[in-house]
Design an enzyme around this catalytic site. Structure first.
Site, PDB file in Angstrom:
ATOM      1  N   ARG A 195    -101.074  17.010  23.281  1.00 45.12           N
ATOM      2  CA  ARG A 195    -100.864  16.682  24.591  1.00 45.12           C
ATOM      3  C   ARG A 195     -99.349  16.688  24.814  1.00 45.12           C
ATOM      4  O   ARG A 195     -98.662  15.659  24.518  1.00 45.12           O
ATOM      5  CB  ARG A 195    -101.495  15.333  25.046  1.00 45.12           C
ATOM      6  CG  ARG A 195    -103.107  15.424  25.062  1.00 45.12           C
ATOM      7  CD  ARG A 195    -103.623  14.153  25.255  1.00 45.12           C
ATOM      8  NE  ARG A 195    -104.931  13.868  24.697  1.00 45.12           N
ATOM      9  CZ  ARG A 195    -105.756  12.995  24.799  1.00 45.12           C
ATOM     10  NH1 ARG A 195    -105.233  11.848  24.890  1.00 45.12           N
ATOM     11  NH2 ARG A 195    -107.013  12.907  24.568  1.00 45.12           N
ATOM     12  N   HIS A 318    -114.099  17.274  27.931  1.00 50.66           N
ATOM     13  CA  HIS A 318    -113.083  15.986  28.051  1.00 50.66           C
ATOM     14  C   HIS A 318    -112.066  16.266  29.059  1.00 50.66           C
ATOM     15  O   HIS A 318    -110.792  15.959  29.173  1.00 50.66           O
ATOM     16  CB  HIS A 318    -112.551  15.956  26.700  1.00 50.66           C
ATOM     17  CG  HIS A 318    -112.242  14.493  26.446  1.00 50.66           C
ATOM     18  ND1 HIS A 318    -112.953  13.610  25.425  1.00 50.66           N
ATOM     19  CD2 HIS A 318    -111.237  13.574  26.865  1.00 50.66           C
ATOM     20  CE1 HIS A 318    -112.463  12.301  25.420  1.00 50.66           C
ATOM     21  NE2 HIS A 318    -111.557  12.366  26.320  1.00 50.66           N
ATOM     22  N   ARG A 321    -108.630  17.735  28.057  1.00 51.78           N
ATOM     23  CA  ARG A 321    -107.681  16.705  27.714  1.00 51.78           C
ATOM     24  C   ARG A 321    -107.602  17.048  25.903  1.00 51.78           C
ATOM     25  O   ARG A 321    -106.807  16.528  25.198  1.00 51.78           O
ATOM     26  CB  ARG A 321    -108.077  15.403  27.882  1.00 51.78           C
ATOM     27  CG  ARG A 321    -107.665  14.921  29.321  1.00 51.78           C
ATOM     28  CD  ARG A 321    -108.123  13.557  29.695  1.00 51.78           C
ATOM     29  NE  ARG A 321    -107.466  12.786  28.593  1.00 51.78           N
ATOM     30  CZ  ARG A 321    -106.137  12.187  28.698  1.00 51.78           C
ATOM     31  NH1 ARG A 321    -105.450  12.596  29.082  1.00 51.78           N
ATOM     32  NH2 ARG A 321    -105.973  11.214  27.733  1.00 51.78           N
ATOM     33  N   SER A 357    -116.628  17.547  33.505  1.00 51.01           N
ATOM     34  CA  SER A 357    -115.074  18.256  33.546  1.00 51.01           C
ATOM     35  C   SER A 357    -115.009  19.126  34.844  1.00 51.01           C
ATOM     36  O   SER A 357    -115.730  20.110  34.673  1.00 51.01           O
ATOM     37  CB  SER A 357    -115.225  18.944  32.181  1.00 51.01           C
ATOM     38  OG  SER A 357    -115.238  18.048  31.124  1.00 51.01           O
ATOM     39  N   GLY A 358    -114.326  18.446  35.929  1.00 52.27           N
ATOM     40  CA  GLY A 358    -114.285  19.499  37.087  1.00 52.27           C
ATOM     41  C   GLY A 358    -114.861  19.228  38.382  1.00 52.27           C
ATOM     42  O   GLY A 358    -114.331  19.649  39.219  1.00 52.27           O
ATOM     43  N   ARG A 360    -115.143  17.476  41.618  1.00 50.73           N
ATOM     44  CA  ARG A 360    -114.383  16.896  42.703  1.00 50.73           C
ATOM     45  C   ARG A 360    -115.132  16.902  43.814  1.00 50.73           C
ATOM     46  O   ARG A 360    -114.509  16.059  44.876  1.00 50.73           O
ATOM     47  CB  ARG A 360    -113.053  17.936  42.697  1.00 50.73           C
ATOM     48  CG  ARG A 360    -112.208  18.125  41.342  1.00 50.73           C
ATOM     49  CD  ARG A 360    -111.445  16.949  41.241  1.00 50.73           C
ATOM     50  NE  ARG A 360    -110.779  16.926  39.956  1.00 50.73           N
ATOM     51  CZ  ARG A 360    -110.994  16.535  38.580  1.00 50.73           C
ATOM     52  NH1 ARG A 360    -112.312  16.254  38.521  1.00 50.73           N
ATOM     53  NH2 ARG A 360    -110.060  16.797  37.682  1.00 50.73           N
ATOM     54  N   GLY A 379    -114.552  11.627  36.544  1.00 48.50           N
ATOM     55  CA  GLY A 379    -113.358  10.840  35.789  1.00 48.50           C
ATOM     56  C   GLY A 379    -112.320  10.482  36.537  1.00 48.50           C
ATOM     57  O   GLY A 379    -112.238   9.741  37.208  1.00 48.50           O
ATOM     58  N   ARG A 380    -111.291  11.589  36.619  1.00 49.74           N
ATOM     59  CA  ARG A 380    -110.095  11.553  37.084  1.00 49.74           C
ATOM     60  C   ARG A 380    -109.927  10.985  38.739  1.00 49.74           C
ATOM     61  O   ARG A 380    -109.239   9.968  39.063  1.00 49.74           O
ATOM     62  CB  ARG A 380    -109.249  12.830  37.120  1.00 49.74           C
ATOM     63  CG  ARG A 380    -108.830  12.995  35.827  1.00 49.74           C
ATOM     64  CD  ARG A 380    -108.010  14.584  35.757  1.00 49.74           C
ATOM     65  NE  ARG A 380    -107.599  14.809  34.595  1.00 49.74           N
ATOM     66  CZ  ARG A 380    -107.989  15.360  33.709  1.00 49.74           C
ATOM     67  NH1 ARG A 380    -109.058  16.182  33.803  1.00 49.74           N
ATOM     68  NH2 ARG A 380    -107.314  15.696  32.394  1.00 49.74           N
TER      69      ARG A 380
END
Length: 433
Positions: A195, A318, A321, A357-358, A360, A379-380
């Protein structure tokens, strides 16, 4: 004859009406658009260098992160008309338990670097709305503290797999004793990914004892270090990595102690000890509830998971990430669900497929479920909600995506998520632009 017998607005869809009626717009985040929520989280954390990118950043060139959303957008929903879908049913049953929607708050570490509430924010928000919350092994609160905050809410525990079996079993024992019913074993993070954004700042909260509270509160892990467990620790907020590092370099005893504990926990759980399929058996033997493997991206790995007797998988990269240039998660799901063995195991009720993962939007959830996922992990977006407004921010993100899902089901002519599951051939098309 058209069905006009019911004007009932489904549970999650009512959130759209609430926004219109309150006359103030969506509070407390001020928007329902993911990209705008992300921008506001960046602004909120601007005085904490490294904090946003620790969650928002990705491995390498970010190609896996961007590939996830690009690939999702290549699947398109084909709406049907004149379908009496007036009361959409979003409920799903996972491992014998019925939940109000297919949404799960996925595990995200070091929440105490984003908000003073730390893991309490998602734990309380999820419990309030009946959504399962997956606690990360890299939390800034102990298993016991998160369980208390969660109350009667549904919760699962995510395991970063310790090197030593006795430490693993201690964590499982604590999770069971504190009401965590599912065990989510992350397979793709035996060590940290490459990262650049974190490397440029040497940004590693664990090295300052932040995100290591599961370890420092564990009696077996601490006994290996000749120490007593530290109960009810809450790291200082805001987390200032530069100041912490200066204290460490200057020889501050508290900083040195935190660093020693932090690196010991990293060495135990995340610094390069890679496992084999045979290693899963002790977990199966010591966990009576659902055992879920997270990070599956290849069809043969999904089939192996069936063979060794786990209860489910999370198809995941993930969120981009860990491995730059990896297959988009939705393509991995599409590939895995072509396996007759996987489909048969899922149909039997003995094997559950989840996805992350993705995700939205509500439409993203429809696409994942049409391809065969029975639930999705988010997640985010909820992390950004927490950074902006703590528990209330997380609650709003949950309401946003589930209201979007509810409304999108109606617009697509679908009566509920049961009408979606595994019906990609009828619901989706794939475009190339």
């Amino acid at each position: 004859m058209s069905n006009t017998s019911s004007d009932v607005i489904p549970q999650w869809g009512t959130y759209m009406r609430e926004i219109y009626l309150n006359g103030k717009g969506p509070e407390p985040l001020g928007t329902v658009v993911f990209e705008e929520i992300e921008k506001r989280a960046i602004e909120k954390l601007k005085d904490l260098p490294g904090a946003f990118l620790y969650s928002g950043g990705s491995a390498g060139t970010w190609s896996t992160y961007t590939g996830n959303t690009i690939a999702l957008n290549k699947f398109r929903i084909i709406p049907r008309m004149l379908v009496p879908c007036n009361n959409r049913d979003l409920r799903v049953t996972l491992f014998g338990v019925t939940y109000p929607s297919p949404l799960i708050l996925g595990p995200v570490g070091v929440q105490g670097t984003f908000t003073a509430e730390g893991e309490y924010a998602p734990a309380k928000a999820a419990a309030k709305l009946g959504v399962p919350f997956v606690m990360s092994s890299a939390s800034t609160r102990s298993i016991e503290q998160v369980a208390q905050a969660s109350g009667n809410g549904p919760r699962w525990y995510q395991l970063y797999w310790p090197r030593h079996e006795e430490v693993t079993f201690s964590l499982l024992k604590r999770a069971k004793e504190n009401g965590f019913t599912g065990l989510v074993v992350t397979l793709d993070t035996m060590s940290l990914g490459w990262r650049p954004h974190d490397l440029e700042r040497s940004y590693l909260p664990f090295g300052h004892g932040v995100g290591t509270q599961v370890g420092s509160s564990d009696p077996v892990f601490m006994a290996r270090l000749g120490r007593k467990p530290i109960a009810d620790e809450i790291p200082e907020f805001p987390y200032d990595a530069v100041t912490k590092q200066k204290l460490l370099v200057d020889g501050d005893p508290t900083a040195k102690d935190a660093a020693q504990l932090g690196y010991a926990w990293l060495a135990e759980a995340n610094f390069g000890f890679y496992r084999s399929w045979e290693d899963v058996k002790p977990l199966r033997d010591n966990w009576e509830g659902p055992l879920i493997l997270k990070g599956i991206q290849h069809v043969e790995d999904a089939e192996k998971a069936i063979d060794i007797g786990v209860d489910g998988i999370v198809v995941s990269n993930h969120g981009g990430r860990q491995l730059d240039g990896a297959i988009p998660s939705i393509y991995a799901l599409e590939s895995i669900m072509k396996s007759e063995k996987v489909r048969a195991a899922q149909k039997s009720g003995k094997f559950t497929i989840m996805f992350d993962s993705g995700i939205r939007t509500g439409s993203d959830i429809i696409k994942a479920m049409a391809l065969g996922a029975q639930a999705v992990l988010l997640g985010r977006p909820w992390v950004y909600g927490a950074a902006i407004a703590g528990q209330e921010g997380v609650e709003q993100v949950i309401k946003i995506i589930l209201a979007d899902l509810d409304i999108s089901l109606a617009q697509a002519g679908l009566k509920g998520v049961a009408d979606v599951l595994g019906r990609a051939d009828q619901i989706l098309t794939k475009v190339d632009f």
